[in-house]
Design an enzyme around this catalytic site. Structure first.
Site: not given
Length: 357
Positions: A57-58, A211, A252
């Protein structure tokens, strides 16, 4: 409240392993902080599963994953099946623009030069991300030092002589786990630590998947940073009490007008920072700027369903039958952002400058 340090050995949670049929090596972030387990991803379906369940992710990491996903498709599938597989990779998560950017980059290379060209393009994207994160870290640290240089609040004055240390807040995870190495917003924090100027870090837990608690705290501890974990709802009061000099967040997707999409709760941090009179920074690579998206109103916000809200680690925490609104991201308007920091520039959206300026 771990003791301060100067950093840890390099962490690379995503990388390509060469061989007759190469594969992606991914650190499974769903198992952190309890276990460091690496996945061998050698087919498109496994990659899409890893992306959707947040094993990787990221935004920067997703771009690299998408590019190498094209390589996997070309290696493992009949030529006629490759376009559909690439489309599935590209759309595995809708909000982060980097996934589409990385996938498209490698797909163009594949069309123009075949498998070797696609692999070279994916490796270059990986290596460029490492360089970009290093540049963002330096640029971001210097920006913070300039911002706090004129801050003379009594409770923030240094003891002794020399540049004063700074206290930083962040949300979600924007470190090496979200990139190839170092990361974006957390990469800036790590640079401040390397400079010997990090007084303290405050990591928001980042509900519902924690997270911040699971990943950012793990990275902060690993690098030897002094930090405290806080519940998301404590962020505003922590700022109001003067404990924070600046807030750092990732993105994002950055719209053409400077609005940014990031982990849910980022908008609330920006509002609180404005009230507290402290700078709020977005740190993200140039690849996250999407000039085809006019404003935050045009960003597709992923909703991940009720399960993540009504249960925790598989245990129900709400009455049976409860449904939940679960947007994974929110949009922070440009005028609440002190500046967007990329590897190439510092964009002061709060005073009306656009990302395409």
């Amino acid at each position: 409240m771990p003791a301060s340090g100067t950093g840890a050995q390099r962490l690379r949670p995503i990388d390509w392993v060469d061989g007759p049929e190469g594969y992606l090596r991914l650190l499974d972030q769903t198992r952190l902080p309890g276990e460091e387990h690496y996945l061998r991803i050698d087919n498109v379906d496994a990659l899409i599963d890893a992306i959707r369940r947040l094993a990787t992710r990221g935004a920067p990491a997703l771009g690299v994953a998408g590019a190498f996903g094209v390589v996997l498709a070309a290696q493992r599938l009949p030529a006629g099946d490759v376009p559909a597989a690439i489309a599935k990779i590209r759309s595995a998560r809708p909000t982060a623009v980097n996934l589409a950017v990385g996938t498209d980059l490698a797909a163009r290379a594949l069309a123009d030069g075949g498998l070797d060209a696609a692999l070279s393009a994916a490796k270059k994207l990986r290596d460029d991300d490492i360089l970009a994160c290093a540049a963002m870290a330096r640029r971001g640290a210097d920006e913070i030092y300039r911002a706090v240089a004129s801050d003379i609040r009594a409770d923030h004055r240094p003891t002794g002589t020399g540049p004063r240390p700074v206290k930083l807040m962040t949300i979600c995870n924007t470190g090496a786990l979200a990139a190839v190495e170092r990361g974006t917003a957390l990469g800036v924090l790590s640079e401040v630590l390397r400079d010997g100027r990090l007084a303290h870090a405050y990591a928001c837990e980042t509900r519902p998947l924690l997270q911040g608690a699971r990943l950012t705290a793990w990275e902060l501890q690993r690098m030897g940073a002094p930090y405290d974990l806080i519940v998301d709802s404590a962020a505003a009061s922590t700022m109001r009490r003067g404990y924070v000099d600046a807030v750092l967040a990732g993105a994002d997707r950055i719209a053409a007008n400077g609005d940014t999409a990031n982990k849910i709760g980022t908008f609330a941090l920006a509002l609180a920072a404005r009230y507290a009179g402290i700078p709020f920074y977005i740190v993200a690579p140039e690849t996250t700027v999407d000039l085809h998206t006019a404003s935050g109103d045009d960003i597709d916000i992923e909703d991940r369903g009720s399960y993540e809200i009504v249960s925790l680690a598989g245990v129900a925490i709400a009455p049976e039958g409860t449904t939940a609104l679960n947007p994974a991201f929110d949009v922070t308007p440009a005028d609440l952002i002190t500046a967007i920091i990329t590897e190439r520039r510092t964009i002061r959206t709060g005073i009306g400058q656009r990302p395409d300026a």
